[in-house]
Design an enzyme around this catalytic site. Structure first.
Site, PDB file in Angstrom:
ATOM      1  N   ILE A  14       0.819  -1.208   0.000  1.00 18.33           N
ATOM      2  CA  ILE A  14       0.000   0.000   0.000  1.00 18.33           C
ATOM      3  C   ILE A  14       0.861   1.269   0.000  1.00 18.33           C
ATOM      4  O   ILE A  14       0.396   2.343  -0.364  1.00 18.33           O
ATOM      5  CB  ILE A  14      -0.938   0.003   1.225  1.00 18.33           C
ATOM      6  N   SER A  15       2.117   1.140   0.377  1.00 15.50           N
ATOM      7  CA  SER A  15       2.983   2.307   0.554  1.00 15.50           C
ATOM      8  C   SER A  15       3.772   2.646  -0.713  1.00 15.50           C
ATOM      9  O   SER A  15       4.572   1.828  -1.179  1.00 15.50           O
ATOM     10  CB  SER A  15       3.974   2.049   1.696  1.00 15.50           C
ATOM     11  N   PRO A  16       3.602   3.867  -1.245  1.00 19.29           N
ATOM     12  CA  PRO A  16       4.428   4.254  -2.404  1.00 19.29           C
ATOM     13  C   PRO A  16       5.894   4.388  -2.037  1.00 19.29           C
ATOM     14  O   PRO A  16       6.769   4.160  -2.872  1.00 19.29           O
ATOM     15  CB  PRO A  16       3.828   5.602  -2.821  1.00 19.29           C
ATOM     16  N   ALA A  37       7.446   2.436   0.072  1.00 18.91           N
ATOM     17  CA  ALA A  37       7.963   1.071   0.046  1.00 18.91           C
ATOM     18  C   ALA A  37       8.252   0.642  -1.388  1.00 18.91           C
ATOM     19  O   ALA A  37       9.251  -0.034  -1.655  1.00 18.91           O
ATOM     20  CB  ALA A  37       6.967   0.118   0.707  1.00 18.91           C
TER      21      ALA A  37
END
Length: 229
Positions: free
Chosen positions: A25-27, A29
């Site tokens: 979900i994390s850009p 990451a």
């Protein structure tokens, strides 16, 4: 005076074991994942990618996610677009964000080998990250999820109890290590958080003497001066 034996070789660098805790979900990451091979180039290491549920970490620490605070949400999307542009990494925001990452996290773990059920390989993580962050599509569209699952052909049941419990164990493990966000890298008990920690992680792995001094632990001794009610 001693002479050097040309047959003698310098001792090999110590192999460092790195755990990378991530949520698709994390850009940040995603960007860190794409930049990681370059950041670790020339370093002797082994790396385990460990999917975790970022939302559970936020709940544990009593925090809101960046996308849950309206002005921060706008800035986050703007900044990651700039960072992707700066580094030459393709990135298009998905049609909806945030989204429920559970199907992707479970799929990744269902693809992990029986010998290491905590950690899918880089190809699996890359495929899922790019499913999210390239093309600007709806991440959880059933047809797209089915196509992704078919392409990865997980050997374990995606929604089986084994996979669900492994995701919980990964998340609990990360929280116990002090992880509060993604991406996070843990090596030798030291935690490096965020995309912008990659140069710091590299410096540690290269043996920078700063990490042996007092500065690493100095922050923990700072007295808390004020707490909002």
């Amino acid at each position: 005076m001693t002479s050097m034996n040309p047959n003698l070789q310098a001792p090999a660098a110590e192999l460092k074991d790195i755990s990378c805790y991530l949520d698709f979900i994390s850009p940040y990451a995603y960007l860190a994942f794409e930049l990681l091979p370059e950041a670790l180039q020339g370093i002797s290491y082994s790396l385990s990618y460990k999917p975790v549920l970022f939302g559970a970490m936020l709940k544990h620490h009593g925090q809101l996610g960046p996308a849950e605070i309206a002005p921060k949400r706008d800035w986050t999307y703007r900044q990651v677009a700039w960072l992707a542009h700066r580094h030459g990494i393709p990135l298009q925001m998905p049609a909806s964000h945030p989204f429920n990452p559970l199907p992707l996290l479970r799929l990744a773990l269902a693809c992990s080998p029986a010998a290491e059920p905590t950690a899918p390989n880089r190809y699996v993580c890359e495929t899922i990250f790019r499913h999210v962050w390239r093309g600007g599509n709806e991440v959880t569209d059933p047809a797209r999820l089915q196509a992704l699952t078919s392409a990865l052909a997980p050997p374990r049941e995606v929604n089986g109890d084994e996979v669900k419990m492994q995701l919980k164990r990964n998340t609990d493990e990360a929280i116990a290590l002090g992880v509060f966000g993604v991406p996070a890298f843990v090596v030798d008990g030291k935690l490096f958080w965020g995309l912008d920690s990659l140069p710091m992680l590299r410096a540690y792995l290269q043996g920078d003497a700063w990490f042996d001094g007092p500065a690493w632990d100095a922050g923990a001794s700072v007295r808390e001066g004020l707490r909002r009610q």
